[in-house]
Design a protein around this motif. Structure first.
Motif: not given
Length: 339
Positions: A238-261
């Motif tokens: 049986q084969p496997r299948v992968s997909v890629s995703r850009s996932i960036l949870p906003l979990i603190d001030d730093e992640t919001r500063r970089y990616f919130g906008l």
């Protein structure tokens, strides 16, 4: 249960704000991130391979070093451009790396993507013949590579040294590696070919075709066609299948500063021209963990795949990316019913 891996391009640049300023930084931090990812429960550490640019290029020394520092996490590529590869030397390196990792290697290979060098693979000594395309070269190299890791004889023995004139296989051999080769397919037709060849399917955030439907639906159709072709081919595993995703949870001030906008601007698919035709690019998932989880739960391709590779902003450093990955494993994945 879905497996979750990270996928790093290994960018480095000596600019303000970058934690990865040299090639050495990129390599050593990739090893450290694999260790940190294993500690927070991530299942896979994958690296992208690009040539003639300030990104990760030669994967096997890096993967072997990752293997020596970890014990559980899968180690892989997404993807190796086979136009550039000496398939027999690659078979030796892959087998050795797989043995060091105790069978944790997952090798994504393909024809590669648009690159910074014009006809870069020709500088490595691999030019298409008069009636060949770049894709033909990549597939031919892959065929030789796969035969070699399966133990096929590929070189005539020297009777004076061996007492025989039969064919010799590359050494070492690593049993089972042949079932852990993935083809990076950018279209539905290539996914069908991948199934016919007996390789796992790796599908990224880009498809080199567009039918007007949302990216996740087109990718889910690609996966369904792959699985149907696999069943028709009658392979015994049986084969496997992968997909890629850009996932960036906003979990603190730093992640919001970089990616919130970016959250609203990157929340939709994009359609553009690539290699002379239309291509559809998948959206990014940026926001609070519960919001991202609901969106991923509705992503048809993510639900159809068994492995999700999360692209990471590696230039922000190991600690930052480890926090992002931990939030995905502990907060996003359970809420999205992955675990």
């Amino acid at each position: 249960m879905k497996k979750i891996g990270f996928l790093s391009f290994g960018h480095w640049q000596d600019v303000p704000g970058s934690s990865v300023r040299t090639g050495r930084d990129a390599l050593l931090q990739s090893i450290d991130l694999a260790v940190a990812a294993e500690e927070v429960g991530v299942d896979g550490a994958y690296v992208r391979v690009h040539h003639f640019t300030r990104q990760l290029a030669s994967p096997f020394p890096l993967l072997a070093a990752m293997a020596a520092k970890t014990s559980r996490i899968e180690l892989g590529t997404g993807v190796i451009d086979m136009r550039y590869e000496n398939p027999l030397y690659m078979a030796e390196e892959a087998a050795a790396t797989d043995l060091i990792s105790d069978g944790r290697l997952q090798l994504g290979v393909s024809r590669g993507s648009p690159e910074t060098a014009l006809r870069g693979s020709e500088s490595f000594g691999y030019a298409p013949g008069d009636d060949e395309t770049d894709a033909d070269v990549a597939r031919a190299h892959t065929e030789v590579f796969r035969a070699a890791i399966a133990g096929a004889g590929v070189a005539r023995a020297n009777p004076q040294m061996t007492g025989t004139n039969g064919l010799l296989a590359i050494q070492p051999q690593s049993p089972g590696l042949g079932e852990r080769i993935w083809w990076g397919a950018g279209s539905r037709s290539t996914a069908v070919w991948t199934a016919e060849q007996g390789m796992n399917l790796m599908s990224s955030t880009l498809l080199t075709e567009d039918t007007g439907v949302p990216f996740d639906e087109l990718q889910a159709e690609q996966i369904a066609m792959f699985r149907a072709a696999w069943a028709e081919a009658g392979h015994e595993w049986q084969p496997r299948v992968s997909v890629s995703r850009s996932i960036l949870p906003l979990i603190d001030d730093e992640t919001r500063r970089y990616f919130g906008l970016r959250a609203q601007a990157d929340s939709k698919d994009q359609v553009g021209h690539l290699d002379g035709g239309l291509a559809r690019f998948g959206r990014s998932f940026i926001g609070e963990p519960d919001v991202i989880a609901a969106e991923l739960a509705a992503d048809a391709a993510v639900q159809a795949a068994d492995t999700v590779l999360v692209t990471v902003p590696n230039q922000l450093g190991v600690e930052f990316n480890a926090r992002i990955l931990e939030a995905i494993v502990k907060d996003v994945a359970p809420a999205a019913a992955w675990r």
